[in-house]
Design an enzyme around this catalytic site. Structure first.
Site, PDB file in Angstrom:
ATOM      1  N   GLU A 117      -5.782  -8.226  -0.319  1.00  0.00           N
ATOM      2  CA  GLU A 117      -6.381  -8.209   0.832  1.00  0.00           C
ATOM      3  C   GLU A 117      -7.824  -7.842   0.566  1.00  0.00           C
ATOM      4  O   GLU A 117      -7.909  -7.007   0.024  1.00  0.00           O
ATOM      5  CB  GLU A 117      -5.685  -7.088   1.491  1.00  0.00           C
ATOM      6  CG  GLU A 117      -4.265  -7.241   2.064  1.00  0.00           C
ATOM      7  CD  GLU A 117      -3.990  -6.040   2.928  1.00  0.00           C
ATOM      8  OE1 GLU A 117      -4.417  -5.377   3.603  1.00  0.00           O
ATOM      9  OE2 GLU A 117      -2.384  -5.980   2.861  1.00  0.00           O
TER      10      GLU A 117
ATOM     11  N   GLU B  21       0.883  -1.220   0.228  1.00  0.00           N
ATOM     12  CA  GLU B  21       0.101  -0.038  -0.101  1.00  0.00           C
ATOM     13  C   GLU B  21       0.791   1.304   0.138  1.00  0.00           C
ATOM     14  O   GLU B  21       0.809   2.092   1.112  1.00  0.00           O
ATOM     15  CB  GLU B  21      -0.967   0.083   1.071  1.00  0.00           C
ATOM     16  CG  GLU B  21      -1.932  -1.159   1.159  1.00  0.00           C
ATOM     17  CD  GLU B  21      -3.102  -0.982   2.349  1.00  0.00           C
ATOM     18  OE1 GLU B  21      -4.114  -1.729   2.285  1.00  0.00           O
ATOM     19  OE2 GLU B  21      -2.695  -0.412   3.338  1.00  0.00           O
TER      20      GLU B  21
HETATM   21  C1  BG6 Z   1      -4.376  -2.746   5.081  1.00  0.00           C
HETATM   22  C2  BG6 Z   1      -3.051  -3.083   5.461  1.00  0.00           C
HETATM   23  O1  BG6 Z   1      -4.081  -1.272   5.144  1.00  0.00           O
HETATM   24  O2  BG6 Z   1      -5.430  -2.833   5.798  1.00  0.00           O
HETATM   25  C3  BG6 Z   1      -2.878  -4.276   6.540  1.00  0.00           C
HETATM   26  O3  BG6 Z   1      -2.044  -3.597   4.420  1.00  0.00           O
HETATM   27  C4  BG6 Z   1      -4.057  -3.848   7.634  1.00  0.00           C
HETATM   28  O4  BG6 Z   1      -1.863  -4.315   7.200  1.00  0.00           O
HETATM   29  C5  BG6 Z   1      -5.265  -3.851   6.959  1.00  0.00           C
HETATM   30  O5  BG6 Z   1      -4.038  -4.872   8.716  1.00  0.00           O
HETATM   31  C6  BG6 Z   1      -6.464  -3.564   7.681  1.00  0.00           C
HETATM   32  O6  BG6 Z   1      -6.478  -2.506   8.495  1.00  0.00           O
HETATM   33  P1  BG6 Z   1      -6.497  -2.334  10.075  1.00  0.00           P
HETATM   34  O7  BG6 Z   1      -6.353  -1.014  10.386  1.00  0.00           O
HETATM   35  O8  BG6 Z   1      -7.953  -2.974  10.280  1.00  0.00           O
HETATM   36  O9  BG6 Z   1      -5.496  -3.578  10.569  1.00  0.00           O
END
Ligand code: BG6
Length: 477
Positions: free
Chosen positions: A374, A181
């Site tokens: 993701e 990201e």
């Molecule tokens: C993304 C990241 O931004 O979102 C992850 O690559 C992160 O590392 C995921 O865990 C979810 O965000 P959060 O803040 O709920 O952990």
């Protein structure tokens, strides 16, 4: 079009959020290990603000330091995850395990041995590794000495680290994602690049300069990697999510265009090999003077990515004027609450059709294979009698998977795979807490790292297993 036969079904995690054991076997601290679990977490970028990131306080909890114990549990965890039928797994390598300060000339053998062992485990179950080289991590020493990615010096150090891994794993890893990201450098610069701000400076300029250094490093890693093994495939990694206009007022629509551009800038450079025209005026307006040489531009041009990987959690929504509208948190920033999206369990807005819209947006723009690396729902779960009935997560996954299949089948988007985020519960970036859970595997752990650490299969585990076994067909049943 149908889902490809070799479609990559899997899950994703990062080292910073899972490994723990942050000083073991020669590892030294990273930026992420300094970020405490408190409500200042994401704002903590000014050197003179509390909490002082360079001087950890005893009373604070630092989730990066304990993760979910994955440094010790990877064998059992990978074995359990393999029961899902996954054929791919995305994890990140911790730079400070391999080059603890970032400036060594020789790698730390114990660090390499750990990742050798992870690859052995994945091999055992026929799981393809998808490797991120920097997932919100940079050795703390480089933060202190250079202000992280704000400095050009860090580029060569990162390339040395990447070359070491690409040489060692030239036959074992095909898919490489140099940075997680990259657009997060604009929202959470300390986590995204170890960058701290100075009061009175043009901090926005520092953020874009740090982003430029990451772009160059990304290009140089691709250049080096293709020499090591021309079959390597490199991906961008973008925190994606289409921005909608709050109304059909052209002013709102144009605000949404601009917001999307801000989000897509780094991916634009990684795919097209050059900065887009639209950024010149923005830089002028914000008095941003990037230190960018002709050589830099040639390097970017010559080394572009092979696929567009991205995370998707939610769409965003914007308006041209501040009309006192309700806002809501999303991945790394706040956005307007979209009145058309029902409130759902989980902090972020839930918009499954937004995934299909985003897939179309990215393919229309880039014409490269796409890869969802993701996607998931972060929320509290309840462990009751060794079971977790997470119907809300099942609903979230079903609707998102339906939409990605429709994007392939009806819109003709070439999609390489789907990796569910936080396939095993991990500590959240934005909140630091494990209580914001994503996994299909529950980890019995508290926000301060206590607990039995035992793993339990949630109902969503069996749901996802069925999805994978049916190549997605079960989501339409
Ligand atoms: C993304 C990241 O931004 O979102 C992850 O690559 C992160 O590392 C995921 O865990 C979810 O965000 P959060 O803040 O709920 O952990």
């Amino acid at each position: 079009m149908k889902l490809a036969e070799n479609f990559l079904w899997g899950g994703a995690i990062s080292a910073a959020q899972t490994e723990g054991h942050y000083l073991e076997d020669g590892r030294q601290p990273s930026n992420y290990d300094q970020v405490p679990l408190n409500n200042q977490r994401l704002k903590a970028v000014y050197q003179d603000q509390v909490p002082n990131l360079m001087q950890p306080a005893k009373k604070e909890i630092y989730p990066g330091r304990f993760g979910i114990d994955f440094y010790k549990t990877y064998q059992a965890d990978i074995k359990t995850l393999s029961e899902l039928g996954i054929n791919s797994f995305r994890f990140s390598i911790s730079w400070s395990r391999i080059f603890p300060t970032g400036e060594e000339t020789e790698p730390n053998q114990a660090g390499l041995a750990y990742y050798d062992a992870i690859l052995d485990e994945l091999d055992k179950y026929g799981i393809e590794p998808i490797v991120t080289l920097s997932h919100f991590e940079i050795p703390l020493h480089l933060v202190k000495k250079y202000n992280g990615w704000a400095s050009r010096e860090v580029i060569a150090l990162f390339v040395r680290y990447a070359e070491c891994l690409m040489t060692r794993y030239q036959k074992r890893i095909k898919y490489w994602i140099p940075f997680n990201e990259m657009n997060m450098i604009l929202h959470i610069p300390f986590i995204g690049g170890g960058v701290q701000f100075t009061t009175g400076a043009n901090n926005l300029e520092t953020q874009y300069q740090a982003g430029h250094h990451q772009l160059l490093a990304n290009a140089l890693v691709i250049e080096a990697g293709k020499k090591i093994n021309p079959d390597f495939q490199f991906g961008t990694m973008l925190a994606a999510g289409k921005t909608y206009a709050y109304t059909a007022d052209p002013k709102d629509v144009f605000a949404a265009v601009k917001s999307d551009r801000e989000n897509l800038l780094f991916a634009d450079v990684q795919v097209f090999g050059a900065y887009p025209n639209y950024i010149a005026h923005f830089f002028e307006e914000k008095q941003i003077h990037l230190d960018m040489t002709d050589d830099d531009q040639a390097i970017l041009k010559a080394n572009t990515v092979d696929f567009v990987s991205f995370s998707y959690y939610s769409s965003a929504c914007t308006s041209a004027e501040d009309k006192d509208l309700e806002t809501v948190a999303t991945n790394g920033f706040t956005t307007l609450r979209n009145p058309y999206l029902p409130k759902s369990k989980g902090v972020w807005q839930n918009d499954p059709l937004g995934l299909r819209i985003t897939l179309n947006q990215l393919y229309d723009r880039y014409r490269l294979p796409l890869f969802i690396v993701e996607n998931g729902l972060g929320t509290e779960d309840e462990l009751d009698n060794d079971q977790v009935h997470d119907t809300y997560r099942i609903d979230y996954l079903r609707e998102h998977i339906k939409n990605l299949i429709l994007a392939v089948q009806e819109d003709g988007v070439p999609l390489m795979g789907y990796l569910m985020w936080g396939i095993i519960d991990l500590t959240s970036v934005s909140e630091g807490k494990i209580a914001k859970r994503y996994g299909v595997l529950y980890v019995d752990q508290d926000n301060d790292g206590g607990g039995s650490h035992r793993r339990y299969k949630k109902d969503s585990f069996y749901f996802y297993q069925k999805v994978i076994n049916s190549q997605g067909a079960s989501v339409f049943e």
